[in-house]
Design a protein around this motif. Structure first.
Motif, PDB file in Angstrom:
ATOM      1  N   ARG A 149       0.851  -1.178   0.000  1.00  0.00           N
ATOM      2  CA  ARG A 149       0.000   0.000   0.000  1.00  0.00           C
ATOM      3  C   ARG A 149       0.887   1.229   0.000  1.00  0.00           C
ATOM      4  O   ARG A 149       1.815   1.337   0.796  1.00  0.00           O
ATOM      5  N   VAL A 150       0.610   2.144  -0.923  1.00  0.00           N
ATOM      6  CA  VAL A 150       1.312   3.420  -0.965  1.00  0.00           C
ATOM      7  C   VAL A 150       0.262   4.488  -1.217  1.00  0.00           C
ATOM      8  O   VAL A 150      -0.526   4.393  -2.156  1.00  0.00           O
ATOM      9  N   GLY A 151       0.210   5.482  -0.352  1.00  0.00           N
ATOM     10  CA  GLY A 151      -0.895   6.431  -0.408  1.00  0.00           C
ATOM     11  C   GLY A 151      -2.197   5.685  -0.190  1.00  0.00           C
ATOM     12  O   GLY A 151      -2.321   4.880   0.727  1.00  0.00           O
TER      13      GLY A 151
ATOM     14  N   PHE B  81      12.082  -1.793 -11.628  1.00  0.00           N
ATOM     15  CA  PHE B  81      10.985  -2.739 -11.844  1.00  0.00           C
ATOM     16  C   PHE B  81       9.681  -1.985 -12.068  1.00  0.00           C
ATOM     17  O   PHE B  81       9.608  -0.756 -11.923  1.00  0.00           O
ATOM     18  N   TYR B  82       8.647  -2.746 -12.434  1.00  0.00           N
ATOM     19  CA  TYR B  82       7.317  -2.184 -12.686  1.00  0.00           C
ATOM     20  C   TYR B  82       6.327  -2.630 -11.616  1.00  0.00           C
ATOM     21  O   TYR B  82       6.491  -3.689 -10.996  1.00  0.00           O
ATOM     22  N   LEU B  83       5.284  -1.817 -11.475  1.00  0.00           N
ATOM     23  CA  LEU B  83       4.176  -2.123 -10.578  1.00  0.00           C
ATOM     24  C   LEU B  83       2.873  -2.224 -11.360  1.00  0.00           C
ATOM     25  O   LEU B  83       2.620  -1.429 -12.270  1.00  0.00           O
TER      26      LEU B  83
ATOM     27  N   GLY C 147      -5.787   4.826  -6.578  1.00  0.00           N
ATOM     28  CA  GLY C 147      -5.818   5.774  -5.475  1.00  0.00           C
ATOM     29  C   GLY C 147      -5.002   7.001  -5.811  1.00  0.00           C
ATOM     30  O   GLY C 147      -4.781   7.322  -6.983  1.00  0.00           O
ATOM     31  N   GLN C 148      -4.525   7.679  -4.783  1.00  0.00           N
ATOM     32  CA  GLN C 148      -3.660   8.841  -4.943  1.00  0.00           C
ATOM     33  C   GLN C 148      -2.340   8.593  -4.229  1.00  0.00           C
ATOM     34  O   GLN C 148      -2.309   7.984  -3.161  1.00  0.00           O
TER      35      GLN C 148
ATOM     36  N   CYS D 182       5.193   6.404   2.373  1.00  0.00           N
ATOM     37  CA  CYS D 182       5.858   5.120   2.596  1.00  0.00           C
ATOM     38  C   CYS D 182       5.143   3.987   1.873  1.00  0.00           C
ATOM     39  O   CYS D 182       3.928   4.038   1.648  1.00  0.00           O
ATOM     40  N   PHE D 183       5.921   2.974   1.524  1.00  0.00           N
ATOM     41  CA  PHE D 183       5.375   1.704   1.057  1.00  0.00           C
ATOM     42  C   PHE D 183       5.151   0.810   2.283  1.00  0.00           C
ATOM     43  O   PHE D 183       6.062   0.616   3.089  1.00  0.00           O
ATOM     44  N   HIS D 184       3.956   0.256   2.393  1.00  0.00           N
ATOM     45  CA  HIS D 184       3.641  -0.662   3.487  1.00  0.00           C
ATOM     46  C   HIS D 184       3.426  -2.048   2.889  1.00  0.00           C
ATOM     47  O   HIS D 184       2.493  -2.252   2.105  1.00  0.00           O
TER      48      HIS D 184
END
Length: 228
Positions: free
Chosen positions: A104-106, A147-149, A155-156, A162-164
């Motif tokens: 999860r980011v943002g 790398f790619y996501l 979302g925003q 932070c990346f969780h």
């Protein structure tokens, strides 16, 4: 693990071997929140939709930790978004990030989809570098491709977030290992078999390519690397 900077760019033109090529490689920083959809960041474009962008390549990530190593190898500074990335990150390096891991980011949820396969446009972006034409090949060999996501939940996002980590697949295959087998040690068939255990997390055409290698059929990378 966090986003140091976010970049987006419209399609422009680069020069390669005396001809113009369309590219969204040159990007500018986003200062505030940016909408992130399954197709990528609002305001970002790709010059070659056949090979760039789309759900499996919604966001291009480049670890900030890679910059000094690549700059030392090529004798110069690449500058912000020097690798055409959307996210410059901290704490998410190729040798540790696992293919298929979700974060999860943002307000978005994203998944690591594949290593970046650098192409000749990276060399076209940095003709001033020593041996610039070797840039995509060297990045692969150094396992500093980024790398790619995929975007699982839109979302925003904004710089500084932070990346969780939400989930890591049991196969444990890292971006660096997938890059090694896919792009460098292409005849490592044991490695190919290991990668195919993670087929659920790889793009379908990568699975096809890896399966073909088990039948001694190998894809030609020259167009990607040389722009022929």
């Amino acid at each position: 693990m966090k986003v140091l900077a976010i970049y987006v760019g419209r399609v422009g033109s680069l020069q390669w071997q005396g001809r113009p090529v369309p590219s969204g490689f040159v990007k500018s920083p986003a200062r505030g929140p940016v909408k992130l959809s399954v197709d990528g960041l609002d305001g970002d474009e790709q010059g070659d939709p056949r090979h760039h962008g789309g759900p499996d390549k919604a966001v291009c990530v480049y670890p900030g930790e890679h910059y000094p190593h690549v700059e030392a190898a090529f004798g110069g500074r690449f500058g912000p978004a020097g690798f055409g990335e959307n996210f410059t990150t901290e704490g998410l390096v190729d040798s540790e990030v696992v293919i298929g891991a979700t974060y999860r980011v943002g307000t978005a949820i994203v998944q690591v989809s594949q290593p970046r396969r650098p192409c000749y446009k990276m060399a076209a972006r940095h003709p001033e570098m020593l041996n610039a034409e070797r840039l995509p090949i060297t990045l692969q060999a150094m396992s500093r491709t980024g790398f790619y996501l995929r975007v699982l939940t839109p979302g925003q996002v904004e710089p500084g977030q932070c990346f969780h980590l939400l989930d890591t697949p049991a196969h444990g295959l890292t971006v660096a290992e997938v890059n090694r087998v896919m792009n460098v040690d292409r005849r490592d068939l044991d490695g190919v078999r290991r990668l195919l255990t993670a087929r659920a997390h790889l793009p379908a055409h990568w699975v096809d390519t890896l399966t073909a290698r088990l039948a001694d059929r190998y894809d030609d990378d020259s167009a990607r690397l040389e722009g022929a």
